[in-house]
Motif scaffolding. Sequence first.
Motif, PDB file in Angstrom:
ATOM      1  N   GLU A 107       0.820  -1.202   0.000  1.00  0.00           N
ATOM      2  CA  GLU A 107       0.000   0.000   0.000  1.00  0.00           C
ATOM      3  C   GLU A 107       0.860   1.261   0.000  1.00  0.00           C
ATOM      4  O   GLU A 107       0.588   2.218  -0.718  1.00  0.00           O
ATOM      5  N   ARG A 108       1.891   1.240   0.820  1.00  0.00           N
ATOM      6  CA  ARG A 108       2.801   2.391   0.908  1.00  0.00           C
ATOM      7  C   ARG A 108       3.512   2.593  -0.430  1.00  0.00           C
ATOM      8  O   ARG A 108       3.637   3.730  -0.897  1.00  0.00           O
ATOM      9  N   THR A 109       3.942   1.493  -1.058  1.00  0.00           N
ATOM     10  CA  THR A 109       4.597   1.581  -2.362  1.00  0.00           C
ATOM     11  C   THR A 109       3.627   2.159  -3.399  1.00  0.00           C
ATOM     12  O   THR A 109       4.003   3.019  -4.204  1.00  0.00           O
ATOM     13  N   GLN A 110       2.374   1.705  -3.341  1.00  0.00           N
ATOM     14  CA  GLN A 110       1.371   2.206  -4.278  1.00  0.00           C
ATOM     15  C   GLN A 110       1.106   3.700  -4.036  1.00  0.00           C
ATOM     16  O   GLN A 110       0.984   4.471  -4.975  1.00  0.00           O
ATOM     17  N   LYS A 111       1.013   4.093  -2.757  1.00  0.00           N
ATOM     18  CA  LYS A 111       0.790   5.504  -2.433  1.00  0.00           C
ATOM     19  C   LYS A 111       1.955   6.358  -2.925  1.00  0.00           C
ATOM     20  O   LYS A 111       1.755   7.455  -3.469  1.00  0.00           O
ATOM     21  N   ILE A 112       3.165   5.877  -2.737  1.00  0.00           N
ATOM     22  CA  ILE A 112       4.341   6.621  -3.201  1.00  0.00           C
ATOM     23  C   ILE A 112       4.313   6.746  -4.725  1.00  0.00           C
ATOM     24  O   ILE A 112       4.556   7.819  -5.287  1.00  0.00           O
ATOM     25  N   ALA A 113       3.979   5.617  -5.402  1.00  0.00           N
ATOM     26  CA  ALA A 113       3.908   5.640  -6.864  1.00  0.00           C
ATOM     27  C   ALA A 113       2.809   6.604  -7.327  1.00  0.00           C
ATOM     28  O   ALA A 113       2.999   7.383  -8.275  1.00  0.00           O
ATOM     29  N   ASP A 114       1.649   6.555  -6.662  1.00  0.00           N
ATOM     30  CA  ASP A 114       0.559   7.482  -7.005  1.00  0.00           C
ATOM     31  C   ASP A 114       0.979   8.929  -6.756  1.00  0.00           C
ATOM     32  O   ASP A 114       0.681   9.826  -7.552  1.00  0.00           O
ATOM     33  N   GLY A 115       1.653   9.165  -5.639  1.00  0.00           N
ATOM     34  CA  GLY A 115       2.129  10.511  -5.321  1.00  0.00           C
ATOM     35  C   GLY A 115       3.127  11.005  -6.354  1.00  0.00           C
ATOM     36  O   GLY A 115       3.080  12.176  -6.778  1.00  0.00           O
TER      37      GLY A 115
END
Length: 156
Positions: free
Chosen positions: A35-43
């Motif tokens: 989830e954190r990786t996805q949030k970073i990628a989205d950011g």
Amino acid sequence: MSINATLFVQLVVFAILVWFTMRFVWPPITKAIDERTQKIADGLSAAERARLELSNANRRVDEQLSAARDDAAKRLADAERLAQSMIEDAKARAAEEGAKIVAAARAEAQQEVVKAREVLRGQVAELAVRGAEQILRREVDSRVHADLLSRLQTEL
């Protein structure tokens, strides 16, 4: 207990710990990391989109500023041309008015000259009559010489 039994028990406890960790601890951690990786990628993608939008907005602002500057320069040039044409029109009207005033003054002066000539002719005729009268006091007949005096007046 012997070392082998201790080692065996520790191995079983370790296997249970690994199984427990893999079954209950590791999935939430992996899920949180994902989830954190996805949030970073989205950011990061949102930041890239925002950077592109900012770049586009800056370009549009520059274009609008350039268009506004061009429009202002064109309006200023139009205003200067209008002012120049107004000045030229005013100069032309003033020149026409001046020419009219000069022409009127010349006409008035010409009329004054004509009046002065008429007055002078009358005075010269009168002086001529007086002079002739004084010279010829006895012979002056105003009726006989009136035609002669009027001809003399027109010749002067």
